[in-house]
Motif scaffolding. Structure first.
Motif, PDB file in Angstrom:
ATOM      1  N   ALA A 145      56.281  55.842  35.298  1.00 38.02           N
ATOM      2  CA  ALA A 145      56.691  57.012  36.280  1.00 38.02           C
ATOM      3  C   ALA A 145      57.062  55.599  37.123  1.00 38.02           C
ATOM      4  CB  ALA A 145      55.950  57.684  36.411  1.00 38.02           C
ATOM      5  N   LEU A 146      56.707  54.657  37.144  1.00 32.80           N
ATOM      6  CA  LEU A 146      56.881  54.431  38.293  1.00 32.80           C
ATOM      7  C   LEU A 146      58.058  53.301  38.573  1.00 32.80           C
ATOM      8  CD1 LEU A 146      54.016  52.634  39.295  1.00 32.80           C
ATOM      9  CD2 LEU A 146      55.150  54.126  40.861  1.00 32.80           C
ATOM     10  N   GLN A 147      58.691  53.165  36.489  1.00 31.70           N
ATOM     11  CA  GLN A 147      59.736  52.439  36.454  1.00 31.70           C
ATOM     12  C   GLN A 147      61.218  53.778  35.915  1.00 31.70           C
ATOM     13  OE1 GLN A 147      58.354  51.174  32.339  1.00 31.70           O
ATOM     14  NE2 GLN A 147      58.180  49.128  33.281  1.00 31.70           N
ATOM     15  N   ALA A 148      60.628  54.573  35.722  1.00 31.94           N
ATOM     16  CA  ALA A 148      61.794  55.219  35.813  1.00 31.94           C
ATOM     17  C   ALA A 148      61.987  55.717  37.465  1.00 31.94           C
ATOM     18  CB  ALA A 148      61.206  56.735  35.123  1.00 31.94           C
ATOM     19  N   ALA A 149      61.204  56.183  38.531  1.00 32.32           N
ATOM     20  CA  ALA A 149      61.146  56.233  39.523  1.00 32.32           C
ATOM     21  C   ALA A 149      62.159  55.123  40.435  1.00 32.32           C
ATOM     22  CB  ALA A 149      60.136  56.382  40.320  1.00 32.32           C
ATOM     23  N   GLN A 150      62.327  53.946  39.994  1.00 35.90           N
ATOM     24  CA  GLN A 150      62.475  52.770  40.486  1.00 35.90           C
ATOM     25  C   GLN A 150      64.020  52.428  39.896  1.00 35.90           C
ATOM     26  OE1 GLN A 150      61.774  50.139  42.998  1.00 35.90           O
ATOM     27  NE2 GLN A 150      64.216  50.115  42.415  1.00 35.90           N
ATOM     28  N   ALA A 151      64.754  52.948  38.793  1.00 37.56           N
ATOM     29  CA  ALA A 151      65.519  52.994  37.773  1.00 37.56           C
ATOM     30  C   ALA A 151      66.672  54.159  39.286  1.00 37.56           C
ATOM     31  CB  ALA A 151      65.857  53.252  36.735  1.00 37.56           C
ATOM     32  N   LEU A 152      66.307  55.688  39.303  1.00 34.28           N
ATOM     33  CA  LEU A 152      66.843  57.108  39.824  1.00 34.28           C
ATOM     34  C   LEU A 152      66.672  55.812  41.442  1.00 34.28           C
ATOM     35  CD1 LEU A 152      64.820  59.344  38.228  1.00 34.28           C
ATOM     36  CD2 LEU A 152      66.944  59.059  38.523  1.00 34.28           C
ATOM     37  N   VAL A 153      66.174  55.042  41.658  1.00 35.99           N
ATOM     38  CA  VAL A 153      66.162  54.916  43.626  1.00 35.99           C
ATOM     39  C   VAL A 153      66.476  53.545  44.329  1.00 35.99           C
ATOM     40  CG1 VAL A 153      64.670  53.870  45.353  1.00 35.99           C
ATOM     41  CG2 VAL A 153      63.554  55.364  43.897  1.00 35.99           C
ATOM     42  N   SER A 154      67.457  53.290  43.053  1.00 36.01           N
ATOM     43  CA  SER A 154      68.303  52.151  42.947  1.00 36.01           C
ATOM     44  C   SER A 154      69.606  52.859  42.741  1.00 36.01           C
ATOM     45  CB  SER A 154      67.850  50.969  42.198  1.00 36.01           C
ATOM     46  OG  SER A 154      68.574  51.791  40.490  1.00 36.01           O
ATOM     47  N   MET A 155      70.222  53.723  42.495  1.00 35.18           N
ATOM     48  CA  MET A 155      71.054  53.589  41.690  1.00 35.18           C
ATOM     49  C   MET A 155      70.992  55.010  43.287  1.00 35.18           C
ATOM     50  SD  MET A 155      70.653  55.996  38.292  1.00 35.18           S
ATOM     51  CE  MET A 155      70.590  54.693  37.324  1.00 35.18           C
ATOM     52  N   GLY A 156      70.587  54.962  44.209  1.00 33.54           N
ATOM     53  CA  GLY A 156      70.207  55.767  45.101  1.00 33.54           C
ATOM     54  C   GLY A 156      70.495  57.459  45.384  1.00 33.54           C
ATOM     55  N   ILE A 157      69.044  57.738  45.538  1.00 33.78           N
ATOM     56  CA  ILE A 157      68.605  58.689  45.987  1.00 33.78           C
ATOM     57  C   ILE A 157      67.857  59.915  46.793  1.00 33.78           C
ATOM     58  CG2 ILE A 157      68.279  59.651  43.878  1.00 33.78           C
ATOM     59  CD1 ILE A 157      65.331  59.100  43.440  1.00 33.78           C
ATOM     60  N   LYS A 158      68.028  61.049  47.116  1.00 37.22           N
ATOM     61  CA  LYS A 158      67.488  61.472  48.744  1.00 37.22           C
ATOM     62  C   LYS A 158      66.499  61.714  48.367  1.00 37.22           C
ATOM     63  CE  LYS A 158      69.830  66.088  48.804  1.00 37.22           C
ATOM     64  NZ  LYS A 158      70.982  67.073  49.354  1.00 37.22           N
ATOM     65  N   ALA A 159      65.817  62.640  47.288  1.00 40.49           N
ATOM     66  CA  ALA A 159      64.693  62.772  46.449  1.00 40.49           C
ATOM     67  C   ALA A 159      64.109  62.832  45.171  1.00 40.49           C
ATOM     68  CB  ALA A 159      64.712  64.773  46.910  1.00 40.49           C
ATOM     69  N   LEU A 160      63.007  63.142  45.470  1.00 44.57           N
ATOM     70  CA  LEU A 160      63.106  62.094  43.493  1.00 44.57           C
ATOM     71  C   LEU A 160      61.537  63.987  42.756  1.00 44.57           C
ATOM     72  CD1 LEU A 160      62.438  60.877  40.814  1.00 44.57           C
ATOM     73  CD2 LEU A 160      59.885  60.020  41.815  1.00 44.57           C
ATOM     74  N   VAL A 161      61.995  64.515  42.316  1.00 48.79           N
ATOM     75  CA  VAL A 161      61.371  65.723  41.133  1.00 48.79           C
ATOM     76  C   VAL A 161      60.494  64.601  40.063  1.00 48.79           C
ATOM     77  CG1 VAL A 161      61.519  67.992  40.117  1.00 48.79           C
ATOM     78  CG2 VAL A 161      63.183  66.967  42.604  1.00 48.79           C
ATOM     79  N   VAL A 162      59.770  64.979  39.745  1.00 52.87           N
ATOM     80  CA  VAL A 162      59.014  65.126  38.726  1.00 52.87           C
ATOM     81  C   VAL A 162      58.638  65.926  37.330  1.00 52.87           C
ATOM     82  CG1 VAL A 162      56.846  63.769  37.384  1.00 52.87           C
ATOM     83  CG2 VAL A 162      57.715  62.683  40.207  1.00 52.87           C
ATOM     84  N   ALA A 163      59.849  65.751  36.914  1.00 52.27           N
ATOM     85  CA  ALA A 163      59.660  66.728  35.778  1.00 52.27           C
ATOM     86  C   ALA A 163      58.741  67.235  34.911  1.00 52.27           C
ATOM     87  CB  ALA A 163      60.999  67.199  36.004  1.00 52.27           C
ATOM     88  N   ASP A 164      58.334  65.953  34.782  1.00 58.52           N
ATOM     89  CA  ASP A 164      57.207  65.855  33.622  1.00 58.52           C
ATOM     90  C   ASP A 164      55.524  66.022  33.977  1.00 58.52           C
ATOM     91  OD1 ASP A 164      56.261  64.345  30.980  1.00 58.52           O
ATOM     92  OD2 ASP A 164      55.826  63.369  32.038  1.00 58.52           O
ATOM     93  N   ASN A 165      55.398  66.996  33.574  1.00 59.32           N
ATOM     94  CA  ASN A 165      53.945  67.610  33.739  1.00 59.32           C
ATOM     95  C   ASN A 165      52.958  66.682  34.018  1.00 59.32           C
ATOM     96  OD1 ASN A 165      53.313  70.736  34.141  1.00 59.32           O
ATOM     97  ND2 ASN A 165      55.399  70.552  32.789  1.00 59.32           N
ATOM     98  N   THR A 166      52.947  65.469  32.759  1.00 58.87           N
ATOM     99  CA  THR A 166      52.124  64.124  32.360  1.00 58.87           C
ATOM    100  C   THR A 166      51.900  63.634  33.886  1.00 58.87           C
ATOM    101  OG1 THR A 166      51.936  65.205  29.836  1.00 58.87           O
ATOM    102  CG2 THR A 166      51.134  62.665  30.593  1.00 58.87           C
ATOM    103  N   SER A 167      53.448  63.079  34.345  1.00 58.49           N
ATOM    104  CA  SER A 167      53.304  62.133  35.064  1.00 58.49           C
ATOM    105  C   SER A 167      53.400  62.683  36.610  1.00 58.49           C
ATOM    106  CB  SER A 167      55.228  62.030  35.156  1.00 58.49           C
ATOM    107  OG  SER A 167      54.897  61.185  34.356  1.00 58.49           O
ATOM    108  N   SER A 168      53.549  64.029  36.374  1.00 63.73           N
ATOM    109  CA  SER A 168      53.074  64.760  37.988  1.00 63.73           C
ATOM    110  C   SER A 168      51.710  64.753  37.875  1.00 63.73           C
ATOM    111  CB  SER A 168      53.476  66.262  37.934  1.00 63.73           C
ATOM    112  OG  SER A 168      54.427  66.490  37.693  1.00 63.73           O
ATOM    113  N   ALA A 169      51.171  64.537  36.703  1.00 65.45           N
ATOM    114  CA  ALA A 169      49.275  64.530  36.821  1.00 65.45           C
ATOM    115  C   ALA A 169      48.536  63.597  36.706  1.00 65.45           C
ATOM    116  CB  ALA A 169      48.713  65.441  35.506  1.00 65.45           C
ATOM    117  N   HIS A 170      49.584  62.506  36.782  1.00 62.75           N
ATOM    118  CA  HIS A 170      48.930  61.139  36.566  1.00 62.75           C
ATOM    119  C   HIS A 170      49.405  59.707  37.795  1.00 62.75           C
ATOM    120  CE1 HIS A 170      46.086  62.017  33.051  1.00 62.75           C
ATOM    121  NE2 HIS A 170      47.195  61.856  32.628  1.00 62.75           N
ATOM    122  N   ALA A 171      50.792  60.573  38.369  1.00 56.81           N
ATOM    123  CA  ALA A 171      51.006  59.319  38.442  1.00 56.81           C
ATOM    124  C   ALA A 171      52.030  60.014  40.279  1.00 56.81           C
ATOM    125  CB  ALA A 171      52.581  59.335  38.036  1.00 56.81           C
ATOM    126  N   LEU A 172      51.718  61.379  40.615  1.00 55.46           N
ATOM    127  CA  LEU A 172      52.359  61.838  41.601  1.00 55.46           C
ATOM    128  C   LEU A 172      52.270  60.845  43.013  1.00 55.46           C
ATOM    129  CD1 LEU A 172      54.479  63.896  42.186  1.00 55.46           C
ATOM    130  CD2 LEU A 172      52.376  65.225  43.073  1.00 55.46           C
TER     131      LEU A 172
END
Length: 278
Positions: A57-84
């Motif tokens: 999840a941290l790797q996926a978020a880093q990829a999106l953040v590097s592209m320039g985003i204003k908010a992050l939505v963790v659509a994966d339930n398992t990531s929401s449970a373990h990585a939020l």
């Protein structure tokens, strides 16, 4: 006015199931541009350890953040449970929204008798995040969590209805919703996996007309709308100017093909960009 309000919203999932959240976001927030990342090379997250899920999840978020985003939505339930919390700690200035909290809050309100059944992957069930979140809103609720791992494979194979799908749904759910006259049957079904909204017509037939069915995708979209409004981050563009970008870590052709199960529009394989994480 925030200079970031016309940046896209980043959305990530272990695969294509999170497109149900993207669909809800497009319907609720048509002026927002979106970047969707499916970590198709490492799906499913639902069978992985908590440490592995957090790392991915941290790797996926880093990829999106590097592209320039204003908010992050963790659509994966398992990531929401373990990585939020790890994601919020890593990016303290970035609004991060998962699917667990909005879905749990909606279920706590929708359940008339407080008998809530959560269906999810094994990893999400083991995390216990949904019961904790529900009890934060409704301490007296009786929450039963049920892992339904075969539902994910069924959906991705397009088996969202028919005798086999119904037999499997009844195998999982009949013991939890059958009315034995003891007042113990569930009265609310919370879909704790982004694949499961594709099964709603089937699930409705199995649990009956009087059970509330809560889809975390739609409740998350409402929560994201509130979050953007509260932080002054709602887009100023028109819906016609909004764009959606698709990223995958493997098999863009399969991503595009399976996407048709989750969204009512066509995604061409050559529009799905390949990215590497880590």
């Amino acid at each position: 006015m925030s200079p970031h309000r016309d940046l896209p919203i980043g959305v990530f999932d272990s695969g294509v199931g999170g497109l149900t959240v993207l669909k809800a976001l497009r319907e609720r927030l048509p002026a927002e541009s979106l970047v969707y990342l499916g970590d198709t090379a490492r799906l499913p997250y639902g069978t992985k350890s908590a440490a592995a899920v957090s790392h991915y999840a941290l790797q996926a978020a880093q990829a999106l953040v590097s592209m320039g985003i204003k908010a992050l939505v963790v659509a994966d339930n398992t990531s929401s449970a373990h990585a939020l919390e790890a994601l919020r700690a890593r990016y303290p200035g970035l609004p991060v929204m998962g699917v667990v909290e909005p879905g749990a809050a909606a279920a706590a309100v929708a359940s008339a008798a407080g008998r809530i059944v959560v269906i999810a992957t094994e990893s999400t069930v083991q995390a216990g995040t949904y019961p904790r979140a529900i009890h934060n809103t409704r301490p007296g609720a009786r929450v039963t969590s049920k892992a339904c791992p075969l539902f994910v494979s069924m959906v991705e194979e397009g088996m969202t209805d028919g005798p086999i799908a119904e037999q499997m749904a009844r195998h999982y759910l009949d013991p939890l919703f059958a009315d034995a006259g003891d007042g113990e049957a569930g009265d609310c079904l919370l879909l704790g996996c982004t694949h499961f909204p594709a099964l709603v017509p089937l699930l409705r037939r199995v649990v009956g007309p009087n059970v509330a069915i809560i889809d975390s995708a739609t409740t998350t979209a409402r929560a994201v709308e509130d979050l953007l409004d509260n932080r002054g981050l709602a887009a100023t563009r028109t819906p016609e100017q909004a764009r959606v970008r698709y990223l995958a870590t493997d098999a863009p052709e399969r991503f595009a093909r399976v996407a048709g199960i989750f969204v009512p529009w066509t995604i061409a394989a050559d529009t799905v960009e390949m990215v590497e994480l880590g």
